[in-house]
Design a protein around this motif. Structure first.
Motif, PDB file in Angstrom:
ATOM      1  N   THR A  55      -9.876 -18.745  12.282  1.00  0.00           N
ATOM      2  CA  THR A  55      -8.570 -19.353  12.499  1.00  0.00           C
ATOM      3  C   THR A  55      -7.745 -18.461  13.420  1.00  0.00           C
ATOM      4  O   THR A  55      -8.136 -17.338  13.723  1.00  0.00           O
ATOM      5  CB  THR A  55      -7.816 -19.505  11.165  1.00  0.00           C
ATOM      6  OG1 THR A  55      -7.542 -18.194  10.650  1.00  0.00           O
ATOM      7  CG2 THR A  55      -8.646 -20.297  10.147  1.00  0.00           C
ATOM      8  N   GLU A  56      -6.606 -18.934  13.835  1.00  0.00           N
ATOM      9  CA  GLU A  56      -5.697 -18.106  14.638  1.00  0.00           C
ATOM     10  C   GLU A  56      -5.351 -16.813  13.910  1.00  0.00           C
ATOM     11  O   GLU A  56      -5.215 -15.766  14.514  1.00  0.00           O
ATOM     12  CB  GLU A  56      -4.412 -18.878  14.966  1.00  0.00           C
ATOM     13  CG  GLU A  56      -4.576 -19.948  16.018  1.00  0.00           C
ATOM     14  CD  GLU A  56      -4.877 -19.376  17.392  1.00  0.00           C
ATOM     15  OE1 GLU A  56      -4.151 -18.469  17.859  1.00  0.00           O
ATOM     16  OE2 GLU A  56      -5.854 -19.834  18.008  1.00  0.00           O
ATOM     17  N   TRP A 103      -7.895 -13.954  14.450  1.00  0.00           N
ATOM     18  CA  TRP A 103      -7.831 -13.214  15.722  1.00  0.00           C
ATOM     19  C   TRP A 103      -6.833 -12.057  15.635  1.00  0.00           C
ATOM     20  O   TRP A 103      -6.958 -11.079  16.371  1.00  0.00           O
ATOM     21  CB  TRP A 103      -7.453 -14.126  16.880  1.00  0.00           C
ATOM     22  CG  TRP A 103      -8.298 -15.348  17.038  1.00  0.00           C
ATOM     23  CD1 TRP A 103      -7.843 -16.613  17.289  1.00  0.00           C
ATOM     24  CD2 TRP A 103      -9.734 -15.457  17.011  1.00  0.00           C
ATOM     25  NE1 TRP A 103      -8.901 -17.487  17.388  1.00  0.00           N
ATOM     26  CE2 TRP A 103     -10.070 -16.807  17.222  1.00  0.00           C
ATOM     27  CE3 TRP A 103     -10.769 -14.543  16.795  1.00  0.00           C
ATOM     28  CZ2 TRP A 103     -11.390 -17.260  17.244  1.00  0.00           C
ATOM     29  CZ3 TRP A 103     -12.086 -14.998  16.810  1.00  0.00           C
ATOM     30  CH2 TRP A 103     -12.377 -16.332  17.042  1.00  0.00           C
ATOM     31  N   HIS A 135      -7.408 -12.833  25.677  1.00  0.00           N
ATOM     32  CA  HIS A 135      -7.496 -12.798  24.220  1.00  0.00           C
ATOM     33  C   HIS A 135      -7.125 -11.404  23.695  1.00  0.00           C
ATOM     34  O   HIS A 135      -6.329 -11.275  22.758  1.00  0.00           O
ATOM     35  CB  HIS A 135      -8.911 -13.173  23.769  1.00  0.00           C
ATOM     36  CG  HIS A 135      -9.069 -13.183  22.282  1.00  0.00           C
ATOM     37  ND1 HIS A 135      -8.905 -14.324  21.529  1.00  0.00           N
ATOM     38  CD2 HIS A 135      -9.337 -12.189  21.411  1.00  0.00           C
ATOM     39  CE1 HIS A 135      -9.070 -14.030  20.259  1.00  0.00           C
ATOM     40  NE2 HIS A 135      -9.345 -12.732  20.160  1.00  0.00           N
TER      41      HIS A 135
END
Length: 142
Positions: free
Chosen positions: A100-101, A104, A127
């Motif tokens: 999921t976000e 990260w 990223h």
């Protein structure tokens, strides 16, 4: 913890170099020596998983993901590392948990790793610049 480091930095009269967050990345480029990249990525995660310079997110160039990720997942499983991945990773590694976000931006401090397949070094750098802590990042290429 980051909270403790911030407390010390804010409550002392001496100079303190403080950095506690370690959301660290390894990017496996399309020109990487894949056996070498495998050893770098595995060691970066398992050598000391709770260290602030341990690997938390593995970024893999799309053109080598089909070849690299199965080998990496096999070694990671042997070492007891839980993997989470983006949709492209899930197409290669069936049964992997979805990243999921939040993943990260997470410093796991454990044998847990997020994987993202990227189109090129520019996407990898974007990223890293978005989610990384600017502590320890690595590009594996030749």
């Amino acid at each position: 913890s980051n909270e403790f480091v911030q407390y010390v930095m804010n409550n002392t009269d001496i100079a303190v170099l403080g950095h506690a967050d370690g959301i660290c990345h390894v990017f496996v480029d399309d020109k990487a020596d894949l056996p070498k990249a495998l050893e770098i990525a595995i060691d970066s995660k398992i050598q000391y998983p709770s260290a602030c310079n341990a690997l938390e997110t593995l970024l893999v160039h799309a053109s080598v993901a089909d070849k690299f990720l199965p080998s990496f997942a096999k070694r990671a499983a042997e070492e007891g590392v839980e993997l989470k991945g983006c949709p492209a990773t899930a197409k290669i590694l069936s049964g992997i948990a979805a990243a999921t976000e939040e993943d990260w931006a997470t410093e796991y401090c454990d044998k847990i790793l997020a994987i993202k397949v990227v189109s090129d070094i520019h996407e990898a750098m974007a990223h890293i610049n978005t989610f990384g802590s600017r502590h320890t990042d690595c590009i594996v290429t030749e």
